[in-house]
Scaffold this motif. Sequence first.
Motif, PDB file in Angstrom:
ATOM      1  N   ALA A 163      54.812 -18.558  -3.604  1.00  0.00           N
ATOM      2  CA  ALA A 163      54.253 -19.323  -2.624  1.00  0.00           C
ATOM      3  C   ALA A 163      53.215 -18.654  -2.000  1.00  0.00           C
ATOM      4  N   GLU A 181      49.359 -19.935  -2.062  1.00  0.00           N
ATOM      5  CA  GLU A 181      48.649 -20.561  -0.902  1.00  0.00           C
ATOM      6  C   GLU A 181      47.537 -19.536  -0.758  1.00  0.00           C
ATOM      7  N   THR A 206      59.629 -24.303   3.358  1.00  0.00           N
ATOM      8  CA  THR A 206      58.225 -24.128   3.407  1.00  0.00           C
ATOM      9  C   THR A 206      57.719 -23.509   2.072  1.00  0.00           C
ATOM     10  N   VAL A 264      54.948 -25.398  -0.460  1.00  0.00           N
ATOM     11  CA  VAL A 264      53.850 -24.915  -1.071  1.00  0.00           C
ATOM     12  C   VAL A 264      53.630 -25.032  -2.405  1.00  0.00           C
ATOM     13  N   ASN A 265      54.818 -24.609  -3.182  1.00  0.00           N
ATOM     14  CA  ASN A 265      54.753 -24.744  -4.664  1.00  0.00           C
ATOM     15  C   ASN A 265      54.903 -25.949  -5.295  1.00  0.00           C
ATOM     16  N   HIS A 305      53.518 -28.669  -3.882  1.00  0.00           N
ATOM     17  CA  HIS A 305      52.143 -29.075  -3.511  1.00  0.00           C
ATOM     18  C   HIS A 305      51.184 -28.739  -4.558  1.00  0.00           C
ATOM     19  N   LYS A 306      51.324 -27.503  -5.232  1.00  0.00           N
ATOM     20  CA  LYS A 306      50.135 -27.136  -5.973  1.00  0.00           C
ATOM     21  C   LYS A 306      49.589 -27.724  -6.948  1.00  0.00           C
TER      22      LYS A 306
END
Length: 432
Positions: free
Chosen positions: A236, A240, A299, A303-304, A306-307
């Motif tokens: 992540a 990010e 979190t 993040v992962n 959403h990528k």
Amino acid sequence: MTLSKIDNPGRSRSFQTISVIGLGYIGLPTAAALASRQKHVIGVDINQHTVDVINRGEVHIVEPELDSLVKNAVEQGYLRAVTRPEPADAFLIAVPTPFKDGHQPDMAFVEQAALSLAPVLKKGDLIILESTSPVGATEKMAEWLAQQRPDLRFPQQETQNPDVNIAYCPERVLPGKVMVELIKNDRVIGGMTRQCSLRASELYNVFLLGECVITTCRTAEMCKLTENSFRDVNIAFANELSMICDAQGINVWELIRLANRHPRVNILQPGPGVGGHCIAVDPWFIVSQHPDLARLIYTAREVNDHKPFWVVDKVKAALADCLTVTGKRAADIKIACFGLAFKPNIDDLRESPAVEVTQLIADWHAGETWAIEPNVTRLPAMLADKVTLQPLEYALAHADLLVMLVDHTQFKLIPSQQIAQNWVVDTKGVWR
């Protein structure tokens, strides 16, 4: 019970027949490893096609060296597959543990496996749960078994000398290197009692070259979740960072290469997300049990997850530029997605962000969406009616926009001068 190491007790003679329930990416290699040591192995899988394939001495998954091991084991009579459990001296459960709505662990397959083997249990048997599971799953499985077999004493009922020993031992192998790491890697053995741990260690030492390290079943369960959550958090950070660098006009792969020259920095490589049945799933098991405490783990998962959507936004921007420059219609643009597996050089599509990206592109793109995946011969159901599987050479010659999602060796070997397209979204830095 304190963490301690168990010396290799030698090749066990007490396990003559071993049953492996679940003949997937972990179960079948484990069954083959045991059979290669001339143990009679009964593989159990509810999929009749899988059973038939294995009984022909063939494999239904791609994994180096696995096909020859299975072929030899079947031909020599040490491995056979069935759809229902039969009596054995030890049972290894390696069935899927996905999550349900709200990212809650789904233990239905483990429960089904436990209930299916309960009728054939006898005094002296060993049961090992290998499926990645939330903390407390092994004890829950023991409860299910005790309810089905009140004539037998289980570790929660008789700690000193139970009729059936139960332990948890998670796999920790890398797809593409399973047959090597299955043999060489250390195993964390979490028995419900110390006797259970010793019995489980004896079984793994049939084929294991690494060490058996024993602890409690709860610690072993948490150990597996911790290992994959640690990796998820680090990935992540890289993902990010890649999005921040893109916004700043910085080459993230050059940045990481430079930062990693620091003696105490080792940043991983970014990609289109996180896939596979372990890293993309296991952290949620911790979050589900401790939502207020697992803030960093939660979190990282966000993040992962959403990528892939961020990648699709980059593809949309590239397509818009392509349309502006060429004057073509969107319906005339062919987008080629390179890779569907969740990691390089395998055929495993489970939880693959590459599949998700390809599906998202196909859902909104008016033109053709192609998939280039050298390790599969047909597309998964969610892509079959809107994506076309194309050969590598054809895609390079005819696609308008390339999307690099998985750095398969075949893709990395493509000479840069062969990439003639002006519009490329490269999530792995292969064609930079």
